[in-house]
Each structure stands twice: as structure tokens, then as C-alpha cells.
Design an enzyme around this catalytic site. Structure first.
Site, PDB file in Angstrom:
ATOM      1  N   LYS A   1       0.859  -1.188   0.000  1.00 35.77           N
ATOM      2  CA  LYS A   1       0.000   0.000   0.000  1.00 35.77           C
ATOM      3  C   LYS A   1       0.888   1.229   0.000  1.00 35.77           C
ATOM      4  CE  LYS A   1      -4.516   0.916   0.392  1.00 35.77           C
ATOM      5  NZ  LYS A   1      -5.657   0.033   0.089  1.00 35.77           N
TER       6      LYS A   1
HETATM    7  N1  GLU Z   1      -7.453   0.104  -3.123  1.00 33.15           N
HETATM    8  C1  GLU Z   1      -8.180  -1.098  -3.404  1.00 33.15           C
HETATM    9  C2  GLU Z   1      -8.205  -1.988  -2.169  1.00 33.15           C
HETATM   10  O1  GLU Z   1      -8.033  -1.524  -1.085  1.00 33.15           O
HETATM   11  C3  GLU Z   1      -7.698  -1.816  -4.637  1.00 33.15           C
HETATM   12  C4  GLU Z   1      -6.268  -2.253  -4.628  1.00 33.15           C
HETATM   13  C5  GLU Z   1      -5.792  -2.770  -5.963  1.00 33.15           C
HETATM   14  O2  GLU Z   1      -6.569  -2.876  -6.893  1.00 33.15           O
HETATM   15  O3  GLU Z   1      -4.600  -3.071  -6.040  1.00 33.15           O
HETATM   16  O4  GLU Z   1      -8.468  -3.163  -2.247  1.00 33.15           O
END
Ligand code: GLU
Length: 427
Positions: A117
Site C-alpha cells: 500500500k
Molecule cells: N485500493 C483497493 C483496495 O483496497 C484496490 C487495490 C488494488 O486494486 O490493487 O483493495
């Protein structure tokens, strides 16, 4: 009170959430992991943390510095995968937890990714588009040493969009000297994005709710639904719930809390937000207090905003049958216990909101093969992956007599830690 952060010395000892919630969730699953439990400590130690300075020249000529992060929590099962958040509350603690939840989510769904993240601590609403482009490009350049189509693949999250991903893709591509579409997902279609990606998270929330409803005898059609957060997750989910015959009786965004027992006209609310930026001034529902919002009687409550929203105190008062977590980490472990005692079923984030990263996986695969699927194909594959994961997690919960969250963590941790064990420790 001592806060259990694991044994990491670089975290603020006073601020508990949300990494402490993640650690607590890992502690809760450990007794269910048999021999693999000897590896569980690995999940309390993010593999790699990058903190970067993001300086830009603002439109007025001044120089400003912002703090950015990219955390790769675990890479045992594949490249890092997870979004990038632009929000004033972004912190290392938060990004670590969000990366940890991505590890669990990707493994629970069987996607061949680790968890990562990123984020920049800014309020994106206070910048011009040109400033946001500069922030995004500098941030991408700074984290360029750890991302890549086979290393770590960012995507949108709170405060970022398709446009952010286009800038990230372009910046990375310029730096490596060739077009690398697979470095991010959630891109515009014209740049190798996938049909169905933008709707993927909201669609997945509705699939998870429907599957829970089938097993609990609470059909979506005719159900009363409360949604906190009216962005890419809550807005899409509310629309699909309504299309399936549910009544969305209350909505909350960062600026307004509204209710209408007869059911809110979601397309009208979405049009209002598109025109005015928030639900403030929407006349199809009346303003209610935050307290009343959390106490509304409903079949489904969908927290689709930020983490830590379903607190112990709110959990005592909520009158929902089923909570479907559209946000990451909306329920604290203490609230989880109360909800469990009160017989309120929680479909956890790592399952309920996994539709987004699942379609991100499809996007990444399509970029690698330069062969693109139809929207129908995407939605069918999303449906089958989500239902299969739901079935397996539900069954584990019944067999082990644990919550759906713990069951999802059991399946995910078994996959991650088996990979860890089979790979072995280097050197
Ligand atoms: N931000 C989204 C999540 O928390 C998608 C993450 C992604 O597609 O890599 O799952």
C-alpha cells in the site's frame, strides 16, 4: 494501557490504530494455524517500508514538502499489490495496516500477489490539478525503486483516481524508457485499463452481501440498506443494491448525513455529487444526526469510508442484521466482539471489498498478454472468484466455529505462511 504494535520500534507508541488492529487480528488467527503458527510473526513485520519526501513547487511559486509512503507488507506469494491513498490522515501506521490487509485479501481470494500500500499525506481537494500531477509524478519517481509490473503494482484508493494512475504509469514509463502499462491498475481504458475495474469494488460488495443474504435468509430485494461513504465503493454499491430491489434508506459522506425511509434515489444522489462535489444540498433525503445514522434499523449496513468507523460504542447501538465492509479496516477488534455477541454478522473487508483488486488482477493479466476481455467476461470471472472465496470462507467459519473474519484470515494466513515455509528463509 500498553498498545500491542508487535515489536516494532519505529511506530508512535501512543497512536494505536490501525496497525494495532491488524496485529490483534493476526493474534486472533494464530491459534488456528497449527504448525504454521511458528511463522506467524512474519505477518507482524512488514517486509519493506519506504518513506519519501515529495517536494513540489506550488502554483503560487512557493516550495512545499509532503510525506509519502510505500509499504510492501509481504511478498511471499507474488509481487506487491495495493492502492495509493491521498488523504490528510495518511500515516506510516495506517499504510502499514492497509498493506497488511492487502496481503490477507489477496491470499484469501487466491490472487497471486503479496500485499502492499502507499499514500501521501495531503488533502487532494486543496490542490489544483497541475499541483496534483506534480505531487503524483514526484511520488511515483521516488517510489520507482520498489514498484514495477513484476515487483509491486499500485492502484487507486481513497483520494486517487484513473487520472492519478495515468500520471503514475506515464512517470514510471518515462523513467524506464518504455511504456509499462502493467505497473499500475485502475488506469483509463485507453492506457490499458480494464472494463469493469472502476465498478469492481462496489460490485464485489454487492456479491458478498447477496451471498451472505442467501445463507442468512435476508434477501437483497426489499432490504433496507445504510451506506457510509459515497465514493467509488459506496456510490457504486448503493446503485447496484437499488438496481437489485433494495431500499437505500441512509447515506453519509464526509460532509452530509441523510436519510429517507422510502428509499433514496441513488442515480439522483450520484448526479448531485458529480455536480456539487458532495451530498450537501441534496433534496431527495433529509439531514439526520450522526448518532441517529448509526442507530438506524436496517438489514445491511455498509461502512465504505475509512478505517476505525465501527467503534465499540457504535457497535453496541447498531441495529443492522449484516455489516458488509466496503472500506478497509472499518471495524475495530473490540467492536467485532460486541457485534459477534449481538448476533450481527460481519462480512469482513478482506472478502467484501476484494472485487476491486480482483479486477485489478484481470487488468494486470490483460496488460501482460496485450489481449483485452469484454465487460461480460470480466464480471463473470469476478462473480466466480468472489463466490468461490465466499463459499470456502463460510465453510471454514462453520467448521471451526469462528467469525467470517477469522475464517478469511485462517485461509489467507495458511496460504501466505505455507509459501513462506516452502520458500524457506534466506540465507
Ligand atoms: N485500493 C483497493 C483496495 O483496497 C484496490 C487495490 C488494488 O486494486 O490493487 O483493495
Amino acid at each position: 494501557m500498553t498498545i500491542n504494535h508487535g515489536s516494532l520500534s519505529y511506530l508512535d507508541p501512543v497512536r494505536a490504530e490501525p496497525w494495532a488492529s491488524f496485529v490483534e487480528q493476526i493474534d486472533r488467527v494464530a491459534p488456528h494455524l497449527g504448525d504454521l503458527a511458528r511463522w506467524v510473526e512474519t505477518l507482524k513485520h512488514p517486509k519493506r517500508i519506504l518513506v519519501v519526501d515529495v517536494p513540489i513547487i506550488r502554483d503560487d511559486g512557493t516550495i512545499a514538502h509532503y510525506e509519502g509512503y510505500r509499504v510492501q507488507h509481504n511478498l511471499s506469494r507474488g509481487p506487491g499489490k495495493g492502492g495509493v491513498r491521498f488523504h490528510p490522515a495518511v500515516s506510516l501506521n495506517e499504510v502499514m495496516a492497509l498493506a497488511g490487509w492487502m496481503t490477507i485479501k489477496n491470499a484469501a481470494l487466491g490472487l497471486p500477489f503479496g500485499g502492499a500500500k502507499g499514500g501521501v499525506r495531503i488533502d487532494p481537494r486543496t490542490f489544483s490539478p497541475a499541483e496534483l500531477e506534480r505531487i503524483t509524478r514526484r511520488y511515483t519517481s521516488e517510489i520507482g525503486i520498489v514498484i514495477g509490473p513484476d515487483k509491486d503494482i499500485p492502484a487507486p484508493d481513497v483520494g486517487t483516481s484513473e487520472q492519478t494512475m495515468a500520471w503514475m504509469m506515464d512517470t514510471y514509463s518515462m523513467n524506464v524508457g518504455h511504456t509499462a502499462s502493467g505497473v499500475v491498475t485502475g488506469k483509463p481504458i485507453a492506457l490499458g485499463g480494464s472494463l469493469g475495474r472502476q465498478e469492481g469494488t462496489g460490485r464485489g460488495v454487492c456479491i458478498a452481501a447477496r451471498e451472505a443474504g442467501i445463507r442468512m435468509g435476508v434477501p437483497i430485494s426489499g432490504a433496507r440498506i445504510v451506506v457510509q461513504g459515497f465514493g467509488n465503493v459506496g456510490g457504486v454499491a448503493a446503485r447496484i443494491f437499488r438496481e437489485n430491489g433494495a431500499r437505500v434508506i441512509a447515506l453519509q459522506d464526509a460532509e452530509a448525513t441523510l436519510a429517507n425511509p422510502a428509499g433514496i434515489d441513488i442515480p439522483a444522489a450520484l448526479a448531485h455529487v458529480a455536480a456539487h462535489g458532495s451530498l450537501v444540498g441534496f433534496t431527495g433525503a433529509t439531514s439526520v444526526s450522526d448518532d441517529d445514522f448509526w442507530q438506524l434499523e436496517c438489514e445491511y449496513f455498509v461502512p465504505a469510508a475509512l478505517e476505525g468507523q465501527v467503534t465499540l460504542e457504535r457497535a453496541r447501538r447498531m441495529r443492522a442484521r449484516i455489516i458488509v465492509e466496503g472500506a478497509n479496516g472499518p471495524t475495530t477488534p473490540a467492536a467485532d466482539d460486541i457485534l459477534h455477541e449481538r448476533g450481527i454478522l460481519v462480512i469482513p473487508d478482506v472478502l467484501a471489498n476484494a472485487g476491486g483488486v480482483t479486477v485489478s488482477y484481470f487488468e494486470w493479466v490483460q496488460d501482460f498478454s496485450s489481449f483485452f476481455w469484454s465487460e461480460e467476461e470480466i464480471n463473470d470471472r469476478l462473480e466466480s472468484i468472489m463466490v468461490k472465496a465466499f463459499d470456502a470462507i463460510w465453510l471454514t467459519a462453520k467448521e471451526r466455529k469462528v467469525s467470517i473474519r477469522t475464517a478469511a484470515f485462517i485461509i489467507a494466513c495458511q496460504r501466505v505462511l505455507a509459501a513462506r515455509e516452502q520458500r524457506g528463509l534466506y540465507p
